[in-house]
Write an enzyme that holds these catalytic residues in place. Structure first.
Site, short mmCIF file in Angstrom:
data_model
loop_
_atom_site.label_atom_id
_atom_site.label_comp_id
_atom_site.label_asym_id
_atom_site.label_seq_id
_atom_site.Cartn_x
_atom_site.Cartn_y
_atom_site.Cartn_z
N ILE A 261 0.72 -1.09 -0.25
CA ILE A 261 0.07 -0.13 0.17
C ILE A 261 0.97 1.15 0.00
O ILE A 261 2.13 1.10 0.28
CB ILE A 261 -0.94 0.12 1.27
CG1 ILE A 261 -0.19 -0.03 2.54
CG2 ILE A 261 -1.95 -1.09 1.17
CD1 ILE A 261 -1.11 -0.02 3.67
N ASP A 262 0.42 2.32 -0.47
CA ASP A 262 1.29 3.60 -0.64
C ASP A 262 1.73 4.24 0.71
O ASP A 262 1.03 3.88 1.89
CB ASP A 262 0.56 4.67 -1.29
CG ASP A 262 0.04 4.24 -2.85
OD1 ASP A 262 0.66 3.10 -3.26
OD2 ASP A 262 -0.91 4.73 -3.16
N ARG A 263 2.79 4.80 0.53
CA ARG A 263 3.30 5.33 1.78
C ARG A 263 2.29 6.18 2.63
O ARG A 263 2.11 6.32 3.90
CB ARG A 263 4.53 6.15 1.46
CG ARG A 263 5.32 7.20 2.66
CD ARG A 263 6.15 8.13 2.26
NE ARG A 263 5.63 8.93 0.98
CZ ARG A 263 6.44 9.94 0.91
NH1 ARG A 263 7.79 10.04 0.91
NH2 ARG A 263 5.91 11.03 -0.30
#
Length: 304
Positions: A136-138
């Site tokens: 999942i994105d930062r």
């Protein structure tokens, strides 16, 4: 190592495309390298990179031996939601990068997992991504699952491919969605003019399906629930922007001006469900909305 068996479900698809589609842990370039090395066979014989599969073909993919882990263990607190000898599910905070990469050599989820789990992480994804099955994105918070051994990793990767690994997010998007529920079915690939971004690409993109449902409506914004059928990079962000409703705070696919008090897009991986690799029983976990997300909803509610 036991080969990964992939059964073609359509006629005429190139072998590298088929491998990348059915084995989400492998990129297309990684699949091409394996093909070039003769690590992909059909009926015991290596196949070429441009081989086009027939429905029913079973490709045997011999994955490379795990590389020595180069990421260093770091004592970083983890919010562990579920853990056993095969898998660990963590509630990742906003701002934490999943694995080391250019510009983020440490302080990542992988560094924290190496400290927490010791040597018990799968090695399929190589030196810098041990245990990582999906990302999942930062600046997205919420649930992410990691594998503690190669057996669990392959089982979870297969569930990503056949969509039996359930992932549900909550988000706030800009504008008022016309319907109360819907589906965005639009393939996603690299943006041809900006390789750091993704985009809907009808010609060269990989299949991507996002189901959404309205939870609450506010002036100028909508609180929604999103369920991923596929798992492309930035999928929810790209799909919502594609239909004209980018996520609140998404300065890559939406308004360029940051939202005060919001670090990144308003997106939280809230629920996750999978078939346990060892027992076959379904495991379902969830985590509450973080305080920053609740604050966004409180501010929007005051506008009503």
């Amino acid at each position: 190592m036991t080969p990964l068996l992939l059964k073609a479900d359509r006629d005429g698809e190139r072998a590298d495309q088929l491998i990348a589609r059915l084995a989400p842990e492998l990129t297309r370039s990684a699949a091409q390298r394996l093909l070039e090395e003769g690590a992909v066979t059909l009926n015991g014989a290596p196949i070429k990179k441009n081989y086009r599969a027939a429905a029913g073909d079973v490709l045997a993919v011999v994955l490379p031996d795990p590389e020595p882990v180069e990421a260093v263990p770091q004592d970083i607190p983890l919010d562990v939601v579920y853990e056993d000898d095969d898998v660990i599910v963590v509630n990742k905070p906003v701002g934490m990068v999943v694995h080391p990469a250019a510009g983020h050599p440490d302080g990542t989820l992988v560094n924290a997992l190496l400290y927490h789990c010791g040597k018990s992480l799968s090695g399929i994804n190589g030196a810098l991504r041990p245990g990582i099955v999906h990302r999942i994105d930062r600046d997205t918070s919420g649930l992410i699952i990691a594998a503690k051994n190669d057996f669990a990793h392959q089982a979870l990767a297969a569930q990503l491919a056949d969509h039996s690994l359930y992932r549900e997010y909550e988000a706030v998007c800009v504008g008022s969605l016309r319907e109360d529920a819907g589906t965005v079915d639009a393939p996603i690939g690299r943006n041809p003019t900006d390789r750091k971004k993704m985009a809907v690409d009808r010609k060269n993109g990989r299949p991507a399906v996002t189901h959404w449902q309205v939870i609450a409506r506010y002036p100028g914004h909508t609180h929604i629930r999103c369920r991923l059928e596929t798992g492309r990079t930035h999928q929810i962000r790209v799909h919502l922007a594609f239909v004209g409703h980018p996520l609140l705070g998404d300065t890559v696919y939406g308004a360029k001006k940051p939202v005060p008090g919001l670090a990144g897009q308003c997106l939280h991986a809230r629920r996750l469900s999978f078939l346990h690799p060892r027992t076959g029983r379904r495991v379902s976990v969830e985590c509450p909305l973080p305080a920053w997300f609740e604050e966004v909803l409180t501010k929007l509610a005051k506008l009503v």
